[in-house]
Design a protein around this motif. Structure first.
Motif, PDB file in Angstrom:
ATOM      1  N   PRO A  59       0.839  -1.199   0.000  1.00 41.65           N
ATOM      2  CA  PRO A  59       0.000   0.000   0.000  1.00 41.65           C
ATOM      3  C   PRO A  59       0.878   1.255   0.000  1.00 41.65           C
ATOM      4  O   PRO A  59       1.700   1.441   0.894  1.00 41.65           O
ATOM      5  CB  PRO A  59      -0.815  -0.129   1.286  1.00 41.65           C
ATOM      6  N   ARG A  60       0.746   2.039  -1.027  1.00 39.53           N
ATOM      7  CA  ARG A  60       1.508   3.278  -1.114  1.00 39.53           C
ATOM      8  C   ARG A  60       0.543   4.405  -1.439  1.00 39.53           C
ATOM      9  O   ARG A  60      -0.393   4.215  -2.218  1.00 39.53           O
ATOM     10  CB  ARG A  60       2.579   3.185  -2.208  1.00 39.53           C
ATOM     11  N   PRO A  61       0.761   5.576  -0.872  1.00 40.16           N
ATOM     12  CA  PRO A  61      -0.163   6.688  -1.139  1.00 40.16           C
ATOM     13  C   PRO A  61       0.051   7.237  -2.539  1.00 40.16           C
ATOM     14  O   PRO A  61       0.967   6.828  -3.242  1.00 40.16           O
ATOM     15  CB  PRO A  61       0.238   7.706  -0.076  1.00 40.16           C
ATOM     16  N   THR A  62      -0.794   8.162  -2.944  1.00 42.14           N
ATOM     17  CA  THR A  62      -0.596   8.809  -4.237  1.00 42.14           C
ATOM     18  C   THR A  62       0.056  10.183  -4.072  1.00 42.14           C
ATOM     19  O   THR A  62       0.685  10.683  -4.979  1.00 42.14           O
ATOM     20  CB  THR A  62      -1.930   8.963  -4.978  1.00 42.14           C
ATOM     21  N   TRP A  63      -0.110  10.785  -2.924  1.00 42.91           N
ATOM     22  CA  TRP A  63       0.607  12.024  -2.624  1.00 42.91           C
ATOM     23  C   TRP A  63       1.647  11.725  -1.561  1.00 42.91           C
ATOM     24  O   TRP A  63       1.371  10.990  -0.614  1.00 42.91           O
ATOM     25  CB  TRP A  63      -0.307  13.102  -2.056  1.00 42.91           C
ATOM     26  N   LEU A  64       2.806  12.342  -1.710  1.00 43.58           N
ATOM     27  CA  LEU A  64       3.864  12.174  -0.729  1.00 43.58           C
ATOM     28  C   LEU A  64       4.241  13.561  -0.217  1.00 43.58           C
ATOM     29  O   LEU A  64       4.367  14.493  -1.007  1.00 43.58           O
ATOM     30  CB  LEU A  64       5.067  11.513  -1.400  1.00 43.58           C
ATOM     31  N   LEU A  65       4.411  13.679   1.107  1.00 45.21           N
ATOM     32  CA  LEU A  65       4.852  14.957   1.655  1.00 45.21           C
ATOM     33  C   LEU A  65       6.368  15.018   1.568  1.00 45.21           C
ATOM     34  O   LEU A  65       7.043  14.015   1.792  1.00 45.21           O
ATOM     35  CB  LEU A  65       4.415  15.098   3.118  1.00 45.21           C
ATOM     36  N   ASP A  66       6.877  16.193   1.240  1.00 47.07           N
ATOM     37  CA  ASP A  66       8.329  16.349   1.149  1.00 47.07           C
ATOM     38  C   ASP A  66       8.979  16.005   2.473  1.00 47.07           C
ATOM     39  O   ASP A  66       9.953  15.271   2.534  1.00 47.07           O
ATOM     40  CB  ASP A  66       8.680  17.788   0.759  1.00 47.07           C
ATOM     41  N   THR A  67       8.439  16.574   3.546  1.00 39.95           N
ATOM     42  CA  THR A  67       8.934  16.243   4.876  1.00 39.95           C
ATOM     43  C   THR A  67       7.731  15.831   5.719  1.00 39.95           C
ATOM     44  O   THR A  67       6.702  16.512   5.692  1.00 39.95           O
ATOM     45  CB  THR A  67       9.617  17.453   5.535  1.00 39.95           C
ATOM     46  N   PRO A  68       7.844  14.712   6.447  1.00 38.73           N
ATOM     47  CA  PRO A  68       6.725  14.269   7.274  1.00 38.73           C
ATOM     48  C   PRO A  68       6.387  15.327   8.322  1.00 38.73           C
ATOM     49  O   PRO A  68       7.267  16.050   8.804  1.00 38.73           O
ATOM     50  CB  PRO A  68       7.247  12.999   7.932  1.00 38.73           C
ATOM     51  N   MET A  69       5.085  15.424   8.641  1.00 39.05           N
ATOM     52  CA  MET A  69       4.678  16.386   9.665  1.00 39.05           C
ATOM     53  C   MET A  69       3.694  15.708  10.621  1.00 39.05           C
ATOM     54  O   MET A  69       3.084  14.700  10.266  1.00 39.05           O
ATOM     55  CB  MET A  69       4.050  17.613   9.019  1.00 39.05           C
ATOM     56  N   PRO A  70       3.562  16.229  11.832  1.00 38.05           N
ATOM     57  CA  PRO A  70       2.659  15.594  12.796  1.00 38.05           C
ATOM     58  C   PRO A  70       1.223  15.608  12.284  1.00 38.05           C
ATOM     59  O   PRO A  70       0.777  16.588  11.691  1.00 38.05           O
ATOM     60  CB  PRO A  70       2.804  16.453  14.053  1.00 38.05           C
ATOM     61  N   LEU A  71       0.509  14.511  12.514  1.00 35.87           N
ATOM     62  CA  LEU A  71      -0.899  14.437  12.126  1.00 35.87           C
ATOM     63  C   LEU A  71      -1.720  15.022  13.253  1.00 35.87           C
ATOM     64  O   LEU A  71      -1.692  14.534  14.391  1.00 35.87           O
ATOM     65  CB  LEU A  71      -1.285  12.979  11.859  1.00 35.87           C
ATOM     66  N   ARG A  72      -2.460  16.072  12.954  1.00 36.52           N
ATOM     67  CA  ARG A  72      -3.242  16.729  14.003  1.00 36.52           C
ATOM     68  C   ARG A  72      -4.654  16.152  14.026  1.00 36.52           C
ATOM     69  O   ARG A  72      -5.035  15.344  13.195  1.00 36.52           O
ATOM     70  CB  ARG A  72      -3.290  18.232  13.745  1.00 36.52           C
ATOM     71  N   VAL A 122      -4.286   5.071   7.743  1.00 36.99           N
ATOM     72  CA  VAL A 122      -5.321   5.457   8.704  1.00 36.99           C
ATOM     73  C   VAL A 122      -6.360   6.326   8.013  1.00 36.99           C
ATOM     74  O   VAL A 122      -6.121   6.876   6.940  1.00 36.99           O
ATOM     75  CB  VAL A 122      -4.715   6.231   9.899  1.00 36.99           C
ATOM     76  N   GLU A 123      -7.513   6.404   8.633  1.00 34.91           N
ATOM     77  CA  GLU A 123      -8.558   7.301   8.130  1.00 34.91           C
ATOM     78  C   GLU A 123      -8.840   8.328   9.207  1.00 34.91           C
ATOM     79  O   GLU A 123      -9.101   7.980  10.366  1.00 34.91           O
ATOM     80  CB  GLU A 123      -9.810   6.512   7.777  1.00 34.91           C
ATOM     81  N   THR A 124      -8.794   9.586   8.818  1.00 35.11           N
ATOM     82  CA  THR A 124      -9.007  10.637   9.811  1.00 35.11           C
ATOM     83  C   THR A 124     -10.501  10.865  10.009  1.00 35.11           C
ATOM     84  O   THR A 124     -11.329  10.314   9.274  1.00 35.11           O
ATOM     85  CB  THR A 124      -8.369  11.955   9.354  1.00 35.11           C
ATOM     86  N   ALA A 125     -10.810  11.697  10.975  1.00 38.60           N
ATOM     87  CA  ALA A 125     -12.216  11.993  11.265  1.00 38.60           C
ATOM     88  C   ALA A 125     -12.885  12.689  10.089  1.00 38.60           C
ATOM     89  O   ALA A 125     -14.097  12.600   9.907  1.00 38.60           O
ATOM     90  CB  ALA A 125     -12.291  12.866  12.518  1.00 38.60           C
ATOM     91  N   GLN A 126     -12.087  13.385   9.268  1.00 41.58           N
ATOM     92  CA  GLN A 126     -12.661  14.091   8.115  1.00 41.58           C
ATOM     93  C   GLN A 126     -12.864  13.177   6.913  1.00 41.58           C
ATOM     94  O   GLN A 126     -13.313  13.628   5.870  1.00 41.58           O
ATOM     95  CB  GLN A 126     -11.717  15.218   7.688  1.00 41.58           C
ATOM     96  N   GLY A 127     -12.463  11.922   7.055  1.00 38.25           N
ATOM     97  CA  GLY A 127     -12.628  11.001   5.942  1.00 38.25           C
ATOM     98  C   GLY A 127     -11.432  10.940   5.022  1.00 38.25           C
ATOM     99  O   GLY A 127     -11.502  10.351   3.947  1.00 38.25           O
ATOM    100  N   GLN A 128     -10.315  11.556   5.422  1.00 36.15           N
ATOM    101  CA  GLN A 128      -9.112  11.490   4.597  1.00 36.15           C
ATOM    102  C   GLN A 128      -8.381  10.193   4.894  1.00 36.15           C
ATOM    103  O   GLN A 128      -8.335   9.752   6.044  1.00 36.15           O
ATOM    104  CB  GLN A 128      -8.191  12.667   4.910  1.00 36.15           C
ATOM    105  N   ARG A 129      -7.806   9.595   3.873  1.00 33.44           N
ATOM    106  CA  ARG A 129      -6.953   8.425   4.074  1.00 33.44           C
ATOM    107  C   ARG A 129      -5.503   8.904   4.105  1.00 33.44           C
ATOM    108  O   ARG A 129      -5.052   9.547   3.160  1.00 33.44           O
ATOM    109  CB  ARG A 129      -7.134   7.447   2.929  1.00 33.44           C
ATOM    110  N   ALA A 130      -4.804   8.569   5.150  1.00 35.73           N
ATOM    111  CA  ALA A 130      -3.447   9.078   5.301  1.00 35.73           C
ATOM    112  C   ALA A 130      -2.471   7.929   5.462  1.00 35.73           C
ATOM    113  O   ALA A 130      -2.832   6.838   5.909  1.00 35.73           O
ATOM    114  CB  ALA A 130      -3.369  10.002   6.509  1.00 35.73           C
ATOM    115  N   TRP A 131      -1.241   8.191   5.068  1.00 31.75           N
ATOM    116  CA  TRP A 131      -0.143   7.244   5.258  1.00 31.75           C
ATOM    117  C   TRP A 131       0.709   7.828   6.374  1.00 31.75           C
ATOM    118  O   TRP A 131       1.317   8.887   6.208  1.00 31.75           O
ATOM    119  CB  TRP A 131       0.657   7.118   3.975  1.00 31.75           C
ATOM    120  N   VAL A 132       0.704   7.172   7.531  1.00 33.29           N
ATOM    121  CA  VAL A 132       1.377   7.747   8.691  1.00 33.29           C
ATOM    122  C   VAL A 132       2.369   6.728   9.231  1.00 33.29           C
ATOM    123  O   VAL A 132       2.299   5.539   8.930  1.00 33.29           O
ATOM    124  CB  VAL A 132       0.365   8.116   9.800  1.00 33.29           C
TER     125      VAL A 132
END
Lengths: 208, 470
Positions: free
Chosen positions: B400-413, B443-453
Motif C-alpha cells: 500500500p503506497r499513497p498517491t501524494w507524498l509529503l516532502d517532509t513528514p509532519m505531525p498528524l493533528r 489510517v482514516e481521519t475523522a474528516q474522511g481522509q486516508r493518510a499514510w502515517v
C-alpha cells in the motif's frame, strides 16, 4: 381573444423560444468507475472540456477518480501534465494504479499565475491528452480560459478546487463534489447535456 | 569525377563593395607599409581614371584628385572566402579552397541540381546575388578546372579524352605552373601547354624538378591529387555590431531574429542542430552580459529558436547599453527531426510537445518539468527520483503506497485516526547514514481522509503524516 394566430406561423416567424436543448455530447472518456459513468450524460468525462472536482480536504480520494483514466491514457503512450500539484506524486502509489510514470510530466510553478498560464498552454497545445491542475485563486474568467483552451487542444482538463467554490458559477462542463459525510460519495453538481442526477453516487474507499 | 572551379578574381574588392550601397565613386583597396602604400584593387570608375593594381598610392593621387581608399584586410577577405565555401558546401560535399578560387566536385551533384548548364546558371545566380564577380569552368580534374576558369570563363570539358585538347592551346604563363617555371619555359621556346605535355618528361624533371611533373600529371588526370577538403566549422559565432547604443531589450528583438535566422541557415547547411548556445551582449566598456540558452533536444527551426531566445532575453536586465551582440554555439549535435504520424488525430494547430516543453521551461525555469520514476531504495524519501540517470527497476510488490507524498513528514493533528491497514515496518538505510526504523500505517481521519502515517516501532502514536491516499 378575437385574434386567432396559427401556431405554425409563430414558429416559422421565430417568435417563440422553444428551449431546444444543446446537442447531446457524443460520448466521453470513460472514468473507469462504472457507477459514475452510468450517472454522467456522456458516460464518462466530457471530451475536450474542463472537469472540476471539488474537495472538502486533501486526501479524500480525488486522485482515485482520475487515476484509471490516466492509467489508460499513459498506456496509450499519451502525455499527461500535472501542473503545480499540492504534494509530490508518489511513484509507487501511481504505478499501483497502473499509470506509466514516464508519460507524466510534472510542471513546477511557484507563482499561482504561472501555474494558470502553464495549464492553459498545456491544454491549448494539443500535445497533452490530460492536464491536471490546482488553481488557487482562479476566478470565473480564468476557468473559462482553461475551458476554451481544453476545447481548442482537444484535451481533458481536470481542475481540483476546494468545495467552498461550489457556490460560484463555473464554466466547467462537469462539476463533481466529493463528500465524506455521512459516507464517501460523489455528488454531480453540474453536467453539460442533462440535469445532474439527484442522488449522490457511492464511492466507497474499499474500491481503491 | 567532374570538378567545377569558381574563380573569384575580385574577392577582396567585392567583399568591401557588397557592404556598401552601389555608387559610381572611385574606390581602391590599398595595402603595404606606411612608407610604400600601393593599390591592391580598384573598382571600375577608378580603373577608368587610370588607377591600376600595383600602382603606388602617390601616383594614384597624382592621377585622380578624389577617390576613396580602403585599407585591405586579409582576415576579412579570408572570411568571405570561407563564407563562399560554406555556400558551395550546399552543392557538394567535396569543396576545396584554393587561392582566389573554390573548387567543388559536381559529378554527383548533377543528378540533384540538373544538367551542367542549369547547374552552372544556378551557381552564377547565387554568386551574383551574393555580389561576387566570378568565372566558372568545368573539367575532369580540379587543376584543369582551375586553369580553364582563368582562361575561358564558362568552358565545360565533360570527358577526360577531351581534356588534353582543351588544355593544349593555353599559354604556359596561364597554366598556374609552380614557381618560375613559366618564364623559363617560354625562354626555352615552350609556349603552350600542348608543347609542354609533348616534351620529354625526364628532361623536364631534371630542369624543373618534381613539382612541375606532378602539376602536369594532376592537370591531365594521370595522377590522383590528394586534396584538403573544406569542413564546415564545428562551432558557430555570429556577430552584429551597431554604431549607436541600444538601451532597451525590446530593441534587440529585430537583430535577434536576424541572428537566429542566420544560425538556423548555418545549421541547415551542415544538417545539424543546436542544443545550447549563448547570446553575448557587449557593452561600451568591454564588459558583457551573457544569456545562455539550453534546449531539451537539438533544434534548428528558426521560429522556435527565435521565440525561445526572445523569451530568455526578455527576462534579462541590461546593466548598460549594448553596442554589439554575438551568438556563440559551441556544440552542434546532429539533428533528428521529430516524426509525426500520418494519421495523427491531434488538432491541426497543435504545438509539438518538444516546443511546448521549451516554452514552459523558458518561463518557469530549466528544472520546471520533471518526470519521476521509482528507484530501488525502500525508504519513501528516496524511493523516487527526478534524475534521468538513475536505474529504473520495476516495483517488486504491490505494497500500500499513497498517491501524494509529503516532502517532509509532519505531525498528524486532530482526533485519533482509525487504523485501516498496517503496520508495515521499514528498517533500513544503514549504508548511507540515513538510518530509519518506522512502522507505517494506513489510517482514516475523522474528516474522511486516508493518510499514510508512521510512528516509532511498536507504538501507536504520535503519528507522523507522510502521504495521502488521494
Amino acid at each position: 381573444m378575437g385574434q386567432v394566430v396559427a401556431l405554425q406561423s409563430l414558429i416559422t416567424g421565430r417568435q417563440i423560444w422553444q428551449g431546444r436543448a444543446v446537442p447531446q455530447p457524443s460520448g466521453g472518456e470513460t472514468t473507469g468507475w462504472p457507477a459514475l459513468d452510468a450517472a454522467l450524460p456522456a458516460s464518462g468525462w466530457p471530451k475536450a472540456s474542463l472537469s472540476e472536482i471539488l474537495l472538502p480536504a486533501d486526501g479524500v480520494g480525488e486522485l482515485q477518480l482520475v487515476l484509471p483514466t490516466l492509467a489508460r491514457l499513459s498506456k496509450q503512450q499519451r502525455a499527461i501534465a500535472v501542473i503545480a500539484p499540492p504534494y509530490v506524486p508518489c511513484v509507487a502509489g501511481w504505478e499501483n494504479s497502473g499509470v506509466a510514470m514516464t508519460h507524466i510530466d510534472i510542471v513546477c510553478a511557484g507563482d499561482p499565475r504561472d501555474a494558470l498560464w502553464a495549464s492553459e498552454q498545456c491544454l491549448r497545445s494539443g500535445s497533452y491528452a490530460a492536464v491536471l491542475s490546482w488553481p488557487l485563486h482562479a476566478d470565473d474568467r480564468a476557468l473559462r480560459r482553461l475551458q476554451v483552451a481544453a476545447d481548442n487542444g482537444r484535451a481533458l482538463g481536470f481542475v481540483f478546487r476546494d468545495r467552498r467554490h461550489a457556490v460560484q458559477a463555473s464554466p466547467a462542463a462537469l462539476r463533481l463534489e466529493l463528500e465524506t459525510e455521512p459516507v464517501r460519495q460523489i455528488r454531480v453538481r453540474k453536467c453539460r447535456g442533462s440535469q445532474p442526477p439527484a442522488l449522490p453516487i457511492p464511492f466507497p474507499a474499499d474500491g481503491w | 569525377m567532374l570538378w567545377a572551379c569558381v574563380l573569384l578574381p575580385h574577392l577582396a574588392l567585392d567583399g568591401v563593395l557588397r557592404r556598401r550601397p552601389s555608387s559610381d565613386e572611385p574606390l581602391v583597396l590599398v595595402t603595404g607599409s606606411a612608407q610604400s602604400r600601393s593599390i591592391l584593387a580598384a573598382n571600375r570608375p577608378a580603373r577608368a581614371a587610370g588607377l591600376r593594381p600595383g600602382q603606388r598610392l602617390a601616383v594614384a593621387q597624382a592621377l585622380l584628385s578624389r577617390f576613396e581608399a580602403v585599407e585591405h584586410d586579409p582576415a576579412t577577405t579570408e572570411r568571405w572566402h570561407r563564407l563562399l565555401a560554406a555556400w558551395a558546401y550546399r552543392y557538394s560535399a567535396e569543396v576545396v579552397l584554393w587561392p582566389h578560387a573554390i573548387v567543388l566536385e559536381v559529378s554527383r551533384s548533377l543528378g540533384l541540381f540538373g544538367p551542367w548548364p542549369r547547374f552552372e546558371a544556378l551557381l552564377r545566380d547565387d554568386l551574383s546575388q551574393l555580389g561576387f564577380r566570378h568565372r566558372i569552368a568545368l573539367a575532369p580534374t580540379a587543376r584543369a578546372a582551375y586553369v580553364l576558369a582563368g582562361t575561358h570563363d564558362g568552358m565545360a570539358v565533360m570527358s577526360p579524352e577531351l581534356l588534353r585538347g582543351a588544355l593544349s592551346p593555353i599559354p604556359v604563363g596561364k597554366a598556374r605552373l609552380p614557381d618560375e617555371a613559366a618564364d623559363n619555359l617560354a625562354a626555352m621556346g615552350l609556349r603552350t601547354l600542348g608543347q609542354l605535355l609533348h616534351a620529354p618528361r625526364d628532361g623536364l624533371r631534371r630542369r624543373f624538378g618534381e613539382a612541375l611533373i606532378e602539376h602536369l600529371d594532376y592537370l591531365i588526370g594521370t595522377a590522383q591529387e590528394v586534396l584538403r577538403y573544406y569542413r564546415p566549422p564545428d562551432r558557430l559565432e555570429l556577430a552584429m555590431e551597431w554604431t549607436h547604443e541600444i538601451e532597451q531589450v525590446e530593441a534587440l528583438v529585430f537583430p535577434l531574429r536576424r541572428l537566429t535566422g542566420d544560425l538556423a541557415a548555418c545549421l541547415a547547411g551542415r544538417d545539424g542542430g543546436v542544443q545550447r548556445f549563448m547570446i553575448r551582449l557587449v557593452h561600451r566598456d568591454g564588459t558583457s552580459t551573457d544569456v545562455s540558452i539550453g534546449l531539451l533536444a537539438p533544434e534548428r527551426d528558426p521560429t522556435m529558436l527565435f521565440e525561445h531566445t526572445r523569451s530568455r532575453m526578455e527576462r534579462t536586465e541590461l546593466p548598460q547599453p549594448v553596442i554589439a551582440m554575438r551568438l556563440v554555439a559551441h556544440e552542434l549535435p546532429p539533428f533528428v527531426p521529430a516524426g509525426r504520424d500520418l494519421f495523427d488525430t491531434r488538432p491541426a494547430n497543435a504545438l509539438p510537445l518538444g516546443q511546448l516543453r521549451e516554452r514552459l521551461r523558458a518561463r518557469l525555469g530549466d528544472r520546471a518539468i520533471q518526470t519521476l520514476h521509482a528507484t530501488t531504495d525502500p525508504r519513501p524519501e528516496h524511493a523516487q527520483s527526478a534524475a534521468r540517470d538513475d536505474v529504473v527497476i520495476g516495483q517488486p510488490a504491490s505494497l500500500p503506497r499513497p498517491t501524494w507524498l509529503l516532502d517532509t513528514p509532519m505531525p498528524l493533528r486532530g482526533l485519533a485516526p482509525r487504523i485501516v491497514a498496517g503496520p508495515e515496518r521499514l528498517e533500513t538505510g544503514w549504508w548511507d547514514g540515513g538510518d530509519m526504523r518506522r512502522d507505517y500505517y494506513v489510517v482514516e481521519t475523522a474528516q474522511g481522509q486516508r493518510a499514510w502515517v508512521f510512528c516509532a516501532p511498536g507504538e501507536r502514536g504520535p503519528w507522523m503524516l507522510h502521504g495521502w491516499f488521494a
